[in-house]
Write a protein that holds these residues in place. Structure first.
Motif, mmCIF file in Angstrom:
data_model
loop_
_atom_site.group_PDB
_atom_site.id
_atom_site.type_symbol
_atom_site.label_atom_id
_atom_site.label_comp_id
_atom_site.label_asym_id
_atom_site.label_seq_id
_atom_site.Cartn_x
_atom_site.Cartn_y
_atom_site.Cartn_z
ATOM 1 N N GLU A 75 12.293 -23.675 28.687
ATOM 2 C CA GLU A 75 11.216 -22.712 28.548
ATOM 3 C C GLU A 75 11.226 -21.803 29.761
ATOM 4 N N PRO A 77 8.804 -18.411 29.687
ATOM 5 C CA PRO A 77 8.205 -17.255 29.025
ATOM 6 C C PRO A 77 8.284 -15.971 29.840
ATOM 7 N N PHE A 80 11.903 -14.713 29.520
ATOM 8 C CA PHE A 80 12.198 -14.188 28.187
ATOM 9 C C PHE A 80 11.450 -12.889 27.892
ATOM 10 N N ARG A 81 10.345 -12.630 28.594
ATOM 11 C CA ARG A 81 9.635 -11.356 28.425
ATOM 12 C C ARG A 81 10.230 -10.258 29.292
ATOM 13 N N GLY A 99 11.979 -11.839 19.694
ATOM 14 C CA GLY A 99 11.747 -12.375 21.027
ATOM 15 C C GLY A 99 11.971 -13.873 21.037
ATOM 16 N N VAL A 100 12.056 -14.443 22.224
ATOM 17 C CA VAL A 100 12.268 -15.877 22.387
ATOM 18 C C VAL A 100 11.257 -16.376 23.404
ATOM 19 N N GLU A 101 10.670 -17.522 23.138
ATOM 20 C CA GLU A 101 9.736 -18.155 24.073
ATOM 21 C C GLU A 101 10.377 -19.377 24.713
ATOM 22 N N SER A 102 11.111 -20.137 23.886
ATOM 23 C CA SER A 102 11.803 -21.326 24.372
ATOM 24 C C SER A 102 12.873 -21.713 23.353
ATOM 25 N N TYR A 123 11.869 -15.211 38.233
ATOM 26 C CA TYR A 123 11.596 -15.953 37.009
ATOM 27 C C TYR A 123 12.219 -17.340 37.101
#
Length: 142
Positions: A75, A77, A80-81, A99-102, A123
């Protein structure tokens, strides 16, 4: 009409894209790619050798390999943002997500995430619920 032509010429000259010759595919061209170390998902082993530094505007391919020693995921977030995901490849199947969160691996396998680094900052990617230093990799986008 001359002031407009002069203003247009100044805008074109100042445009950062004009300074680069990205080619036909633009920012997704092979001349705009960077190297990124592989991330390994394995119970009790570090995710990566150390922190990762990326450059904004460069295209990268993140390869994640799981050895099947446990049901593990990643993970991040914020990370990925801060990127634009072009595609995720699992077992030769290409996925083009919004998009991807995990991500999570239930068994042994490899996943490739092709992305464009966008937003500079600090990050991380980590195994959910873990607290160990080796279960997290810090990523800097410059």
């Amino acid at each position: 009409m001359k002031p407009f032509a002069l203003a247009a010429a100044l805008v074109i000259a100042a445009c950062p894209v004009a300074a680069h010759d990205f080619g036909f595919a633009g920012v997704l061209s092979n001349t705009n790619t960077g190297e990124m170390p592989e991330i390994t998902l394995s119970v009790g082993k570090p995710l990566a050798d150390g922190p990762i530094t990326l450059k904004s505007g460069m295209l990268y391919e993140l390869e994640i390999e799981a050895d099947g020693s446990g049901e593990l995921g990643l993970e991040g977030p914020g990370f990925f943002r801060a990127i634009w995901v072009n595609e995720v490849v699992v077992n030769g199947l290409e996925i083009r997500p919004y998009g991807v969160e995990s991500v999570e691996f239930d068994e042994e396998g490899t996943m490739e995430i092709e992305f464009l680094a966008i937003k500079p900052g600090q990050y991380y990617l980590k195994i959910p619920g873990s607290t160990g230093e080796s279960q997290r990799v810090d990523i800097t986008i410059q």
